[in-house]
Enzyme design. Structure first.
Site, PDB file in Angstrom:
ATOM      1  CD1 TRP A 184     -69.470 -26.259  33.249  1.00  0.00           C
ATOM      2  CD2 TRP A 184     -68.738 -26.952  30.207  1.00  0.00           C
ATOM      3  NE1 TRP A 184     -69.813 -25.201  31.716  1.00  0.00           N
ATOM      4  CE2 TRP A 184     -70.117 -25.675  30.338  1.00  0.00           C
ATOM      5  CE3 TRP A 184     -68.371 -26.755  29.320  1.00  0.00           C
ATOM      6  CZ2 TRP A 184     -70.402 -24.800  29.431  1.00  0.00           C
ATOM      7  CZ3 TRP A 184     -69.278 -26.540  27.919  1.00  0.00           C
ATOM      8  CH2 TRP A 184     -70.339 -25.215  28.014  1.00  0.00           C
ATOM      9  CD  GLU A 225     -66.030 -24.558  34.421  1.00  0.00           C
ATOM     10  OE1 GLU A 225     -65.599 -25.390  33.438  1.00  0.00           O
ATOM     11  OE2 GLU A 225     -66.297 -23.770  33.919  1.00  0.00           O
ATOM     12  CE  LYS A 227     -71.427 -20.927  30.556  1.00  0.00           C
ATOM     13  NZ  LYS A 227     -70.653 -21.372  29.874  1.00  0.00           N
ATOM     14  CG  ASP A 260     -64.974 -20.023  34.044  1.00  0.00           C
ATOM     15  OD1 ASP A 260     -65.374 -18.933  33.860  1.00  0.00           O
ATOM     16  OD2 ASP A 260     -64.681 -20.903  32.494  1.00  0.00           O
ATOM     17  CG  HIS A 263     -68.618 -20.008  33.996  1.00  0.00           C
ATOM     18  ND1 HIS A 263     -68.471 -21.413  34.321  1.00  0.00           N
ATOM     19  CD2 HIS A 263     -68.257 -19.840  32.811  1.00  0.00           C
ATOM     20  CE1 HIS A 263     -68.415 -22.058  33.002  1.00  0.00           C
ATOM     21  NE2 HIS A 263     -68.093 -20.814  32.277  1.00  0.00           N
ATOM     22  CG  HIS A 287     -62.023 -23.380  33.932  1.00  0.00           C
ATOM     23  ND1 HIS A 287     -62.952 -24.087  32.695  1.00  0.00           N
ATOM     24  CD2 HIS A 287     -61.219 -24.259  33.592  1.00  0.00           C
ATOM     25  CE1 HIS A 287     -62.128 -25.282  32.806  1.00  0.00           C
ATOM     26  NE2 HIS A 287     -61.168 -24.866  33.519  1.00  0.00           N
ATOM     27  CG  ASP A 295     -68.532 -17.646  30.445  1.00  0.00           C
ATOM     28  OD1 ASP A 295     -67.952 -17.629  30.741  1.00  0.00           O
ATOM     29  OD2 ASP A 295     -69.101 -18.629  30.088  1.00  0.00           O
ATOM     30  CG  ASP A 297     -64.916 -18.235  27.907  1.00  0.00           C
ATOM     31  OD1 ASP A 297     -64.057 -18.368  29.093  1.00  0.00           O
ATOM     32  OD2 ASP A 297     -66.001 -18.082  27.590  1.00  0.00           O
ATOM     33  CG  ASP A 327     -62.349 -21.871  29.814  1.00  0.00           C
ATOM     34  OD1 ASP A 327     -62.375 -21.888  28.479  1.00  0.00           O
ATOM     35  OD2 ASP A 327     -63.504 -22.284  30.636  1.00  0.00           O
TER      36      ASP A 327
HETATM   37  C1  RNT Z   1     -67.508 -23.155  29.158  1.00  0.00           C
HETATM   38  C2  RNT Z   1     -66.569 -23.468  30.417  1.00  0.00           C
HETATM   39  C3  RNT Z   1     -66.108 -24.729  30.161  1.00  0.00           C
HETATM   40  C4  RNT Z   1     -65.396 -24.414  28.008  1.00  0.00           C
HETATM   41  C5  RNT Z   1     -63.693 -25.329  27.821  1.00  0.00           C
HETATM   42  C6  RNT Z   1     -63.781 -25.042  27.213  1.00  0.00           C
HETATM   43  O1  RNT Z   1     -68.630 -22.114  29.550  1.00  0.00           O
HETATM   44  O2  RNT Z   1     -66.032 -22.666  30.593  1.00  0.00           O
HETATM   45  O3  RNT Z   1     -64.236 -24.430  30.927  1.00  0.00           O
HETATM   46  O4  RNT Z   1     -64.923 -22.568  28.333  1.00  0.00           O
HETATM   47  O5  RNT Z   1     -64.452 -26.325  28.782  1.00  0.00           O
HETATM   48 ZN    ZN Z   2     -64.676 -22.874  31.816  1.00  0.00          ZN
END
Ligand code: RNT
Ligand code: ZN
Length: 419
Positions: A184, A225, A227, A260, A263, A287, A295, A297, A327
């Site tokens: 990523w 990955e 986004k 993820d 994303h 993720h 996003d 998290d 994640d």
């Molecule tokens: C970031 C991605 C990625 C990170 C990690 C730390 O938007 O989700 O996967 O969160 O690699």
């Molecule tokens: Zn991620």
């Protein structure tokens, strides 16, 4: 009543709708879920002093952040002791552990810089997943790494990626467990670019060069990955959904896509994307996070979408085709608790999906018995799932709900507050 007595009642109730809870418990015990080391120290790592970059952010300043490998390992051990199920360790390259005076840059990383982590994994009998770190580094040039127009910059990051493939090989060999290696980058632009294709062509070539490093796809599993945007990278992301899916499709013999669930645009759901991808890819990676409006998290909850994602994996018989990793990073609450809540919730979501009469419900759909399907789907929501969950925790020798938070408080008082 004891947990086991309550479980007996629950088991009978589920049996009446054709669900074997004991089988569900046994299946779940074997499903590996990757525990992300970066929840413990706010995605900082041990190889740099600078800020977190790449369009991601942790907020909050709760006491007790892990500052050393020893502290991080100790914290993860605490989490593992509170979580049922099978754990994998998820590492980022920036968590390399250097001996005094031994520090090397990311393009020169070697397996020996991760020996301590391998020891840790062996001690706990768990596998390791890995991530090259394409952020928080001075060689990120104008927000770009693998897609940079500057050749030297690209080459540095390609070398980093290749070094990470070698390290992933080492992890797989040492543990005997496949290592998922996720690529990523936060590459993109804050404002409207003049060239959207050039960076993507360069990104494609760079990832291809990384994947030229030899590995056995059965043991080392690179993924890409996607986004949609990041902080300060709002207008354009090089590794978009279309880009990564096409890349993975073209290289399906050596790479897979990673979704993820933070994303995508807020009304898109990854639960619906999982079965779409499973029609085409032998294996995919996830993720698991919780986006709040963006996003963000946040810690994974036992909420509708989390449960829906788990359902899609379970009812499509894909527990061994989907590589799951958590994640998220919350620095505003006790980090050990954040880790534990999220891990336990994903376990709950999977157990709940396993305790669903999936075959019967599919049949109802195919026979167009949609009225009954709705009734059954609603009824199961008040089944005694908590009793099955408590039994699962008991069989895994970890505390039930209601019992583990006291341990977190104790650990906070005795360990975290002294940091
Ligand atoms: C970031 C991605 C990625 C990170 C990690 C730390 O938007 O989700 O996967 O969160 O690699
Ligand atoms: Zn991620």
């Amino acid at each position: 009543m004891t947990i086991q007595q309550r479980y007996e009642d629950a088991k009978n109730m589920y049996a009446q709708i054709g669900v074997d809870t004991e089988q569900a418990i046994q299946i779940l015990k074997e499903v590996p879920v990757s525990l992300h080391c970066w929840q413990g120290d706010d995605v900082i790592g041990f190889d740099h002093d600078g800020p977190l970059t790449g369009g991601i952010q942790t907020t909050g300043n709760y006491p007790g952040r892990a500052r050393t490998p020893e502290e991080l390992m100790k914290d993860m051990e605490k989490v593992i002791s509170l979580c049922p199920g099978k754990v994998k360790l998820n590492l980022h390259a920036c968590y390399a552990i250097f001996k005094e005076g031994e520090k090397v840059d990311r393009d020169k990383l070697e397996p020996k810089h991760f020996e301590k982590w391998v020891e840790f994994a062996k001690l706990h009998n768990i596998g390791i997943d890995f991530n090259p770190t394409f952020f928080s580094h001075d060689k990120v040039k104008d927000g770009l790494t693998l897609s940079s127009p500057d050749q030297e910059t690209r080459e540095f990051w390609i070398e980093h990626g290749r070094a990470c493939v070698r390290i992933a090989n080492y992890f797989a060999k040492e543990t005997g467990i496949p290592c998922v290696m996720n690529i990523w980058t936060g590459d993109g632009f804050k404002d409207i670019p003049a060239d959207r294709m050039g960076p993507r062509q360069r990104y494609r070539e760079s990832i291809e060069k990384i994947l030229e490093e030899p590995y056995d796809f059965k043991m080392v599993k690179p993924c890409v990955e996607s986004k949609v945007f990041g902080i300060g990278v709002e207008s354009y992301t090089v590794g978009s959904a279309e880009f990564t899916l096409s890349f993975a499709a073209e290289h399906r013999e050596k790479c897979m896509p990673l979704m993820d669930n933070g994303h995508y645009h807020p009304t898109e759901v990854v639960s619906d994307k999982i079965p779409a991808l499973l029609c085409f890819y032998p294996e995919i990676a996830l993720h698991i996070t919780r986006p709040v409006r963006w996003d963000s998290d946040h810690v994974v909850l036992f909420d509708d979408e989390t449960r829906e994602m788990a359902k899609e994996i379970v009812r499509n018989d894909a527990l061994n085709r989907v590589h799951m990793a958590l994640d998220y990073f919350d620095a505003g609450i006790n980090r050990i608790s954040a880790w534990t809540v999220g891990f336990r919730n994903w376990q709950k979501a999977m157990l709940s999906a396993l305790c669903t009469p999936n075959k019967d419900w599919k049949k109802m759909q195919d026979e167009n018995r949609l009225t009954e399907l709705m009734v059954r789907q609603e009824e199961i929501k008040t089944y005694p799932f908590g009793d099955v969950w408590a039994e699962y925790c008991r069989q895994c020798n970890v505390p039930c709900d209601g019992e583990w938070f006291a341990e977190i408080e104790k650990y906070e008082k005795e360990v975290l507050c002294n940091r």
